[in-house]
Design an enzyme around this catalytic site. Sequence first.
Site, PDB file in Angstrom:
ATOM      1  NE  ARG A   1      61.467  31.542  19.452  1.00 22.30           N
ATOM      2  CZ  ARG A   1      60.255  30.370  18.956  1.00 22.30           C
ATOM      3  NH1 ARG A   1      59.145  30.228  18.807  1.00 22.30           N
ATOM      4  NH2 ARG A   1      61.643  29.372  19.343  1.00 22.30           N
TER       5      ARG A   1
ATOM      6  CD  GLU B   1      55.063  33.323  23.790  1.00 22.71           C
ATOM      7  OE1 GLU B   1      55.458  31.144  24.306  1.00 22.71           O
ATOM      8  OE2 GLU B   1      54.375  32.612  23.583  1.00 22.71           O
TER       9      GLU B   1
ATOM     10  CG  HIS C   1      54.307  29.178  21.999  1.00 18.09           C
ATOM     11  ND1 HIS C   1      55.782  29.865  21.994  1.00 18.09           N
ATOM     12  CD2 HIS C   1      54.850  28.531  20.576  1.00 18.09           C
ATOM     13  CE1 HIS C   1      56.633  29.911  21.442  1.00 18.09           C
ATOM     14  NE2 HIS C   1      56.096  28.875  20.558  1.00 18.09           N
TER      15      HIS C   1
END
Length: 376
Positions: free
Chosen positions: A207, A236, A253
């Site tokens: 994360r 993000e 990601h």
Amino acid sequence: MNILVDENIPMAEAFFSRFGSVVTFAGRGLSPEALVDTDVLIVRSVTRVNAALLAKATKLRFVGSCTIGSDHLDIEYLESRSINWCTAPGSNADSVVDYVVCSLCAVDDYMARLLGGGRLGIIGYGNVGRRLAERVSGLGIGCVAYDPLIDAQSDPRLVGIDEVLHCDVLCLHAPLTRTGPFPSYHLLSLEQLLRLPKGALLLNAGRGEVVATGVLLELAALRPDIQLVLDVWEGEPVVSAELAARCAIATPHIAGYSLDGKFKGAAMVAEALANVLGVSEEQSWPSEVAAALTAPQVSVQDCGEPWQAAALSAYNPKEDHQRFLASLGADDPGGAFDALRKHYPPRRELSRCEFVFDGAVDKAQLNVLSALQGHR
């Protein structure tokens, strides 16, 4: 039964149409009004499922996330309304491990350095962290891990955080938590990261918020010898272009975005939904899914050691890196970030690939490749 499914979950109809009518939606664009007549909601990590989103979802019975994390779900709220929920822990763990080992093959000589006696450290010893430890240990690479939520006596690899910070490669796979005795939000400070050995590599595929963007920018300025591989970001889908430019590999990601991992996540959620509804779950995956998962033959391009060439022929994260850097110059970089994820090319897990070499490869090289794939 009305089922809303994130459009980035492949073959949603195949997995969920037997339960009801399936309609897809854009993960970041879901509104409370869209949920008025919804019975089942299937999401990925980009959709924040909370009281605000579910204010009008009076019929909702089930929320499933086809991802390994749960920080995007307000579990306390869901349970207060007796809404069943599930995630898909471990579904894309092998995909993330593939991302790590392929990145180590793609950046300088890090994999060779580890194979030559270096050590890899892991922060976050859940499904991904454990599988990464097993994969690199199968290669003969020394590995230690830090996870304060796990009894250190339960695994000889578990050590204190100071020891992990002295490894040649440090991989972050901690879930995002903001409360409790050991929150992971902004877990690592600049002072801690400056302790990394000369020429170390820091990789985050967990994360983004585990390390602040400002800390990473300062680290890059003060320690340009440290290489950065980042798949996750604060803020993000809008990310720091300056930080991305400092990375050896920067990706949007997608570490867990293998086709195999996506299908496993959807299958786990479908099974949980079947249990909630009290219907029998199919013993095999839908035929169209099984057909899509036929083992691919990968022709190995001649680039270095055979095991390295094989891994990068199956998946080279530098290709994702180039696409991502190009997207940061778009008028809407946040939209471009999501577009890269939505239109991500099919990628298969290393363990599923059959490699075809032009010439003979000796047994020692094949053994390394087999371990790299996660075969025992």
